[in-house]
Design a protein around this motif. Sequence first.
Motif, PDB file in Angstrom:
ATOM      1  N   GLU A 158      46.016  -4.537  22.132  1.00 44.44           N
ATOM      2  CA  GLU A 158      45.653  -3.371  21.322  1.00 44.44           C
ATOM      3  C   GLU A 158      44.949  -3.795  20.028  1.00 44.44           C
ATOM      4  O   GLU A 158      43.954  -3.185  19.622  1.00 44.44           O
ATOM      5  CB  GLU A 158      46.901  -2.557  20.981  1.00 44.44           C
ATOM      6  CG  GLU A 158      46.584  -1.270  20.222  1.00 44.44           C
ATOM      7  CD  GLU A 158      47.842  -0.502  19.830  1.00 44.44           C
ATOM      8  OE1 GLU A 158      47.680   0.533  19.152  1.00 44.44           O
ATOM      9  OE2 GLU A 158      48.952  -0.919  20.186  1.00 44.44           O
ATOM     10  N   ILE A 159      45.448  -4.860  19.378  1.00 46.36           N
ATOM     11  CA  ILE A 159      44.833  -5.366  18.150  1.00 46.36           C
ATOM     12  C   ILE A 159      43.398  -5.797  18.415  1.00 46.36           C
ATOM     13  O   ILE A 159      42.475  -5.469  17.664  1.00 46.36           O
ATOM     14  CB  ILE A 159      45.666  -6.532  17.572  1.00 46.36           C
ATOM     15  CG1 ILE A 159      46.871  -5.984  16.818  1.00 46.36           C
ATOM     16  CG2 ILE A 159      44.819  -7.400  16.629  1.00 46.36           C
ATOM     17  CD1 ILE A 159      47.820  -7.041  16.312  1.00 46.36           C
ATOM     18  N   MET A 160      43.190  -6.543  19.507  1.00 47.35           N
ATOM     19  CA  MET A 160      41.844  -7.042  19.815  1.00 47.35           C
ATOM     20  C   MET A 160      40.889  -5.916  20.196  1.00 47.35           C
ATOM     21  O   MET A 160      39.706  -5.961  19.858  1.00 47.35           O
ATOM     22  CB  MET A 160      41.921  -8.093  20.934  1.00 47.35           C
ATOM     23  CG  MET A 160      42.496  -9.413  20.465  1.00 47.35           C
ATOM     24  SD  MET A 160      42.499 -10.674  21.748  1.00 47.35           S
ATOM     25  CE  MET A 160      43.945 -10.197  22.696  1.00 47.35           C
ATOM     26  N   GLU A 161      41.420  -4.913  20.867  1.00 50.27           N
ATOM     27  CA  GLU A 161      40.580  -3.782  21.266  1.00 50.27           C
ATOM     28  C   GLU A 161      40.261  -2.888  20.072  1.00 50.27           C
ATOM     29  O   GLU A 161      39.112  -2.471  19.877  1.00 50.27           O
ATOM     30  CB  GLU A 161      41.303  -2.963  22.339  1.00 50.27           C
ATOM     31  CG  GLU A 161      40.419  -1.958  23.035  1.00 50.27           C
ATOM     32  CD  GLU A 161      41.125  -1.272  24.197  1.00 50.27           C
ATOM     33  OE1 GLU A 161      40.777  -0.107  24.464  1.00 50.27           O
ATOM     34  OE2 GLU A 161      42.012  -1.875  24.819  1.00 50.27           O
ATOM     35  N   LYS A 162      41.273  -2.635  19.236  1.00 52.16           N
ATOM     36  CA  LYS A 162      41.116  -1.702  18.114  1.00 52.16           C
ATOM     37  C   LYS A 162      40.321  -2.318  16.969  1.00 52.16           C
ATOM     38  O   LYS A 162      39.429  -1.675  16.401  1.00 52.16           O
ATOM     39  CB  LYS A 162      42.508  -1.287  17.621  1.00 52.16           C
ATOM     40  CG  LYS A 162      42.496  -0.271  16.482  1.00 52.16           C
ATOM     41  CD  LYS A 162      43.919   0.089  16.076  1.00 52.16           C
ATOM     42  CE  LYS A 162      43.940   1.072  14.919  1.00 52.16           C
ATOM     43  NZ  LYS A 162      45.324   1.373  14.461  1.00 52.16           N
ATOM     44  N   TYR A 163      40.638  -3.557  16.611  1.00 53.00           N
ATOM     45  CA  TYR A 163      40.035  -4.182  15.436  1.00 53.00           C
ATOM     46  C   TYR A 163      38.871  -5.123  15.743  1.00 53.00           C
ATOM     47  O   TYR A 163      38.123  -5.491  14.844  1.00 53.00           O
ATOM     48  CB  TYR A 163      41.091  -4.965  14.645  1.00 53.00           C
ATOM     49  CG  TYR A 163      42.206  -4.124  14.087  1.00 53.00           C
ATOM     50  CD1 TYR A 163      41.991  -2.816  13.655  1.00 53.00           C
ATOM     51  CD2 TYR A 163      43.497  -4.633  13.974  1.00 53.00           C
ATOM     52  CE1 TYR A 163      43.013  -2.047  13.138  1.00 53.00           C
ATOM     53  CE2 TYR A 163      44.536  -3.868  13.451  1.00 53.00           C
ATOM     54  CZ  TYR A 163      44.287  -2.573  13.040  1.00 53.00           C
ATOM     55  OH  TYR A 163      45.305  -1.816  12.521  1.00 53.00           O
TER      56      TYR A 163
END
Length: 303
Positions: A158-163
């Motif tokens: 989620e972090i890699m996709e979102k940020y």
Amino acid sequence: MSGDQKRPIHLPVMLRKVIEQLDLSPGLVVVDGTVGAGGHSQHILQKIGAEGTLIGLDRDAMMLNFAREQIGCDQLPSGQCHLRQSSYAALPAVLEELKLNQIDRILLDLGLSSDQLSDDARGFGFESTGELDLRFDTRTGIPAWKLLETLSESELSEIMEKYGEERFSQRIASQLVKQRKTSPIRTAAQLIKAVEQAIPSKALASARKNPATRVFQALRIAANQELEQLETMLDSVLPQVLKAGGRAAIISFHSLEDRLVKQAFKNKTLWKNLTAKPMIATQAEQRVNPRCRTAKLRVAIRT
């Protein structure tokens, strides 16, 4: 300062445009919310003169040391220059300490500086050999290596996709979790290797930049809570501290930041937007300073 580096190497982005758009004059109170090595602030001080006040903030102690040397704050008359290790989102507390209510101008340059990239101790650069920390202020927050060690596969994805807007986020997260069971990821080289192992060979072969670029960006944003800080600034701090008629100039370097700034400045009850389209660096400046190729400058006047 870490390593052997004694002098800052960072070049201020879009310097001429920024100074023009801030529309400076003697006596103004100006905040450089990301003072860095002081490149913009030196020129701001020249414009606002001895009767003006500069407040320079940075979360990074190393950059503040550079700024202190470059600007020469200690040699200036009392009250003309104030440097604080602080996030721009905490500006109201700084103003309260300085017994100031509102300000006339504010500049935010949201990019990572060349000096931070070359600081081996915190892992910002791909070539760095130090621990993968990625925090601007090492006194607070969680270092990136700790996030890699403790977050679940879905949280990492989620972090890699979102940020980072990383299209292979799930594959990379799976590889990171698999690898940490036998070998903790503590350096830039280890992270890059894990990312390369996760990405399809065809995508790896056609990559125009380091395949871990978006992953580094995502982890850095998460470790520093950068978007949350920017949202706080845009939604509550700026409308509170900037005088009517005051100007805000914000330089962003990726779409996540630029989207937030663009959306905020669309609010006509708060802002007169001076940049329907963001300003970008000239070809000449891009040749001299390749870092500014992705920079976007947006400017608005507080109504």
